[in-house]
Design a protein around this motif. Sequence first.
Motif, PDB file in Angstrom:
ATOM      1  N   GLU A  22      11.483   9.786  -3.686  1.00  0.00           N
ATOM      2  CA  GLU A  22      12.724   9.785  -2.936  1.00  0.00           C
ATOM      3  C   GLU A  22      12.768   8.587  -1.995  1.00  0.00           C
ATOM      4  N   MET A  23      13.976   8.153  -1.644  1.00  0.00           N
ATOM      5  CA  MET A  23      14.130   7.101  -0.675  1.00  0.00           C
ATOM      6  C   MET A  23      13.627   7.580   0.683  1.00  0.00           C
ATOM      7  N   PRO A  24      13.026   6.682   1.480  1.00  0.00           N
ATOM      8  CA  PRO A  24      12.558   7.078   2.802  1.00  0.00           C
ATOM      9  C   PRO A  24      13.682   7.686   3.629  1.00  0.00           C
ATOM     10  N   GLN A  25      13.371   8.721   4.378  1.00  0.00           N
ATOM     11  CA  GLN A  25      14.370   9.414   5.179  1.00  0.00           C
ATOM     12  C   GLN A  25      14.310   8.932   6.637  1.00  0.00           C
ATOM     13  N   ASP A  26      15.453   8.914   7.287  1.00  0.00           N
ATOM     14  CA  ASP A  26      15.545   8.583   8.712  1.00  0.00           C
ATOM     15  C   ASP A  26      14.928   7.224   9.034  1.00  0.00           C
ATOM     16  N   VAL A  27      15.068   6.270   8.117  1.00  0.00           N
ATOM     17  CA  VAL A  27      14.576   4.914   8.328  1.00  0.00           C
ATOM     18  C   VAL A  27      15.732   3.956   8.117  1.00  0.00           C
ATOM     19  N   ASP A  28      15.875   2.997   9.022  1.00  0.00           N
ATOM     20  CA  ASP A  28      16.954   2.017   8.919  1.00  0.00           C
ATOM     21  C   ASP A  28      16.547   0.943   7.916  1.00  0.00           C
ATOM     22  N   LEU A  29      16.971   1.116   6.673  1.00  0.00           N
ATOM     23  CA  LEU A  29      16.572   0.196   5.621  1.00  0.00           C
ATOM     24  C   LEU A  29      17.360  -1.110   5.649  1.00  0.00           C
ATOM     25  N   SER A  30      18.287  -1.241   6.594  1.00  0.00           N
ATOM     26  CA  SER A  30      18.934  -2.542   6.790  1.00  0.00           C
ATOM     27  C   SER A  30      18.089  -3.427   7.697  1.00  0.00           C
ATOM     28  N   ASN A  31      17.006  -2.866   8.221  1.00  0.00           N
ATOM     29  CA  ASN A  31      16.050  -3.609   9.023  1.00  0.00           C
ATOM     30  C   ASN A  31      15.031  -4.261   8.097  1.00  0.00           C
ATOM     31  N   VAL A  32      14.808  -5.564   8.251  1.00  0.00           N
ATOM     32  CA  VAL A  32      13.956  -6.300   7.326  1.00  0.00           C
ATOM     33  C   VAL A  32      12.540  -5.739   7.296  1.00  0.00           C
ATOM     34  N   GLU A  33      11.984  -5.429   8.443  1.00  0.00           N
ATOM     35  CA  GLU A  33      10.612  -4.929   8.482  1.00  0.00           C
ATOM     36  C   GLU A  33      10.501  -3.575   7.772  1.00  0.00           C
ATOM     37  N   ALA A  34      11.441  -2.670   8.030  1.00  0.00           N
ATOM     38  CA  ALA A  34      11.406  -1.344   7.400  1.00  0.00           C
ATOM     39  C   ALA A  34      11.624  -1.454   5.895  1.00  0.00           C
ATOM     40  N   ALA A  35      12.585  -2.288   5.488  1.00  0.00           N
ATOM     41  CA  ALA A  35      12.860  -2.458   4.055  1.00  0.00           C
ATOM     42  C   ALA A  35      11.675  -3.106   3.355  1.00  0.00           C
ATOM     43  N   SER A  36      11.008  -4.030   4.028  1.00  0.00           N
ATOM     44  CA  SER A  36       9.845  -4.697   3.430  1.00  0.00           C
ATOM     45  C   SER A  36       8.701  -3.713   3.214  1.00  0.00           C
ATOM     46  N   MET A  37       8.492  -2.825   4.179  1.00  0.00           N
ATOM     47  CA  MET A  37       7.448  -1.810   4.027  1.00  0.00           C
ATOM     48  C   MET A  37       7.773  -0.869   2.869  1.00  0.00           C
ATOM     49  N   ALA A  38       9.048  -0.494   2.748  1.00  0.00           N
ATOM     50  CA  ALA A  38       9.465   0.368   1.650  1.00  0.00           C
ATOM     51  C   ALA A  38       9.293  -0.344   0.309  1.00  0.00           C
ATOM     52  N   ALA A  39       9.612  -1.647   0.287  1.00  0.00           N
ATOM     53  CA  ALA A  39       9.469  -2.427  -0.947  1.00  0.00           C
ATOM     54  C   ALA A  39       8.012  -2.508  -1.380  1.00  0.00           C
ATOM     55  N   LEU A  40       7.115  -2.720  -0.439  1.00  0.00           N
ATOM     56  CA  LEU A  40       5.695  -2.809  -0.770  1.00  0.00           C
ATOM     57  C   LEU A  40       5.160  -1.470  -1.266  1.00  0.00           C
ATOM     58  N   ALA A  41       5.688  -0.377  -0.714  1.00  0.00           N
ATOM     59  CA  ALA A  41       5.300   0.949  -1.196  1.00  0.00           C
ATOM     60  C   ALA A  41       5.790   1.161  -2.630  1.00  0.00           C
ATOM     61  N   MET A  42       7.014   0.713  -2.935  1.00  0.00           N
ATOM     62  CA  MET A  42       7.540   0.805  -4.293  1.00  0.00           C
ATOM     63  C   MET A  42       6.682  -0.003  -5.264  1.00  0.00           C
ATOM     64  N   ARG A  43       6.214  -1.161  -4.804  1.00  0.00           N
ATOM     65  CA  ARG A  43       5.399  -2.034  -5.656  1.00  0.00           C
ATOM     66  C   ARG A  43       4.158  -1.318  -6.175  1.00  0.00           C
ATOM     67  N   GLN A  44       3.571  -0.495  -5.342  1.00  0.00           N
ATOM     68  CA  GLN A  44       2.330   0.191  -5.705  1.00  0.00           C
ATOM     69  C   GLN A  44       2.523   1.190  -6.852  1.00  0.00           C
ATOM     70  N   MET A  45       3.774   1.608  -7.091  1.00  0.00           N
ATOM     71  CA  MET A  45       4.042   2.606  -8.136  1.00  0.00           C
ATOM     72  C   MET A  45       4.452   1.979  -9.462  1.00  0.00           C
ATOM     73  N   MET A  46       4.452   0.637  -9.528  1.00  0.00           N
ATOM     74  CA  MET A  46       4.975  -0.037 -10.709  1.00  0.00           C
ATOM     75  C   MET A  46       3.875  -0.403 -11.698  1.00  0.00           C
ATOM     76  N   GLY A  47       4.257  -0.520 -12.955  1.00  0.00           N
ATOM     77  CA  GLY A  47       3.354  -0.994 -13.983  1.00  0.00           C
ATOM     78  C   GLY A  47       2.804   0.124 -14.848  1.00  0.00           C
ATOM     79  N   SER A  48       2.364  -0.258 -16.032  1.00  0.00           N
ATOM     80  CA  SER A  48       1.868   0.724 -16.990  1.00  0.00           C
ATOM     81  C   SER A  48       0.979   0.030 -18.007  1.00  0.00           C
ATOM     82  N   ALA A  49      -0.059   0.734 -18.461  1.00  0.00           N
ATOM     83  CA  ALA A  49      -0.917   0.193 -19.522  1.00  0.00           C
ATOM     84  C   ALA A  49      -0.193   0.267 -20.856  1.00  0.00           C
ATOM     85  N   ASN A  50      -0.460  -0.695 -21.733  1.00  0.00           N
ATOM     86  CA  ASN A  50       0.125  -0.681 -23.067  1.00  0.00           C
ATOM     87  C   ASN A  50      -0.862  -1.268 -24.064  1.00  0.00           C
TER      88      ASN A  50
END
Length: 372
Positions: free
Chosen positions: A60-88
């Motif tokens: 889910e998207m982070p709750q009660d966080v101002d994602l228009s703030n660069v620092e908050a959005a950057s932290m959320a983006a880095l968290a999303m990065r950790q969930m990406m990718g797959s073996a093939n």
Amino acid sequence: MSDYRKDLQFLGKYTDLEKEDGIEVYFKKTRNQNPGELNPYLAADMRKAQEGGTNQAVGEMPQDVDLSNVEAASMAALAMRQMMGSANVDLSNNIDVAEHTIKTAEGSFPVRVYRHMNQKDKAPAIIFYHGGGFIGGKMDVVENFCKGLSEKLPAVVINVGYHLAPEHPAPAATNDAYQAVLWVVQNADMLHADASKIVVSGDSAGGTLAAAASFIDREKGTNYIGMQALLYPSLTLLDEENQKYAWPIERFHFEKNLEKQMGDAFNSMGGANVILRTAYVRDQDPASPIYSPLSAKDKSVYPPTLLVSAEFDYLRPFANVFAKELEEAGVKTKSICYVGMMHAFIDKYGIFPQAEDCAEEVIKMMQEVFQD
């Protein structure tokens, strides 16, 4: 013959051509595929991931966080990065891999070049940009897909490790995308590439970067790109376009037991726009066609286009809109939808036959375009 090979052959032979949103779409499915259900390969893979505790379902998207703030959005983006990718799986034979670095005024970035060892003459070049929302993903995930493309045509395939946000916000990635095109043209002899037959391709955000490279190529008048293959691309970062073109979930015709799971995934993908605008686009204009290709006023600038979608992907309706506008602008366009599949399915190359069939479809479109 394995079930995988049987289904790969089935995908290549049996296709339903249907009219959807005013365009012709080729719907491709495997054997024993039931309407409204996840494709058996995808369902089995998801069960395996859940049993092994490695399920990487979109959160889910982070709750009660101002994602228009660069620092908050950057932290959320880095968290999303950790969930990406797959073996093939590597299905290729006799593919040579070479590492290179492209140096630009904004910094260097890596590329990997795949070429068949027996290739003697110059071959078409495919420049591929991996997915990952502009903030994640890596060359390793699409390497086997790229090797497949190289072997099947054969082609010289260039896998681009462009700069990622939030560390490198826009326009870094789009500049890298175009610089990769220039590098291929300038080094065509060394690469054994035919500079008159250049294709840009990518999946998800990589599809956006491919379209960006095409737009910049026409805008600058270089006209190097002869075709683009956009695999479930992200086509807009604008909330108003998302609201205008997104389908209500009922239109995807899921089985009842999938509605909660798909609803969560769709809400998450739709809600990611604010993170990407803030962490990636920053002070650039998100309405620019290099970030939101749907916003291009003149779609005739784009080269012949292959658009690939997954049936159960939030981004599917946007591909239909883009295809319709391309066709209306006189651009040769082909639209394909893989039944029962979800976003990012080429990450499972060699596991999902749809991923290998998708590589086959890119090659078919290239053969059509470059023989004209």
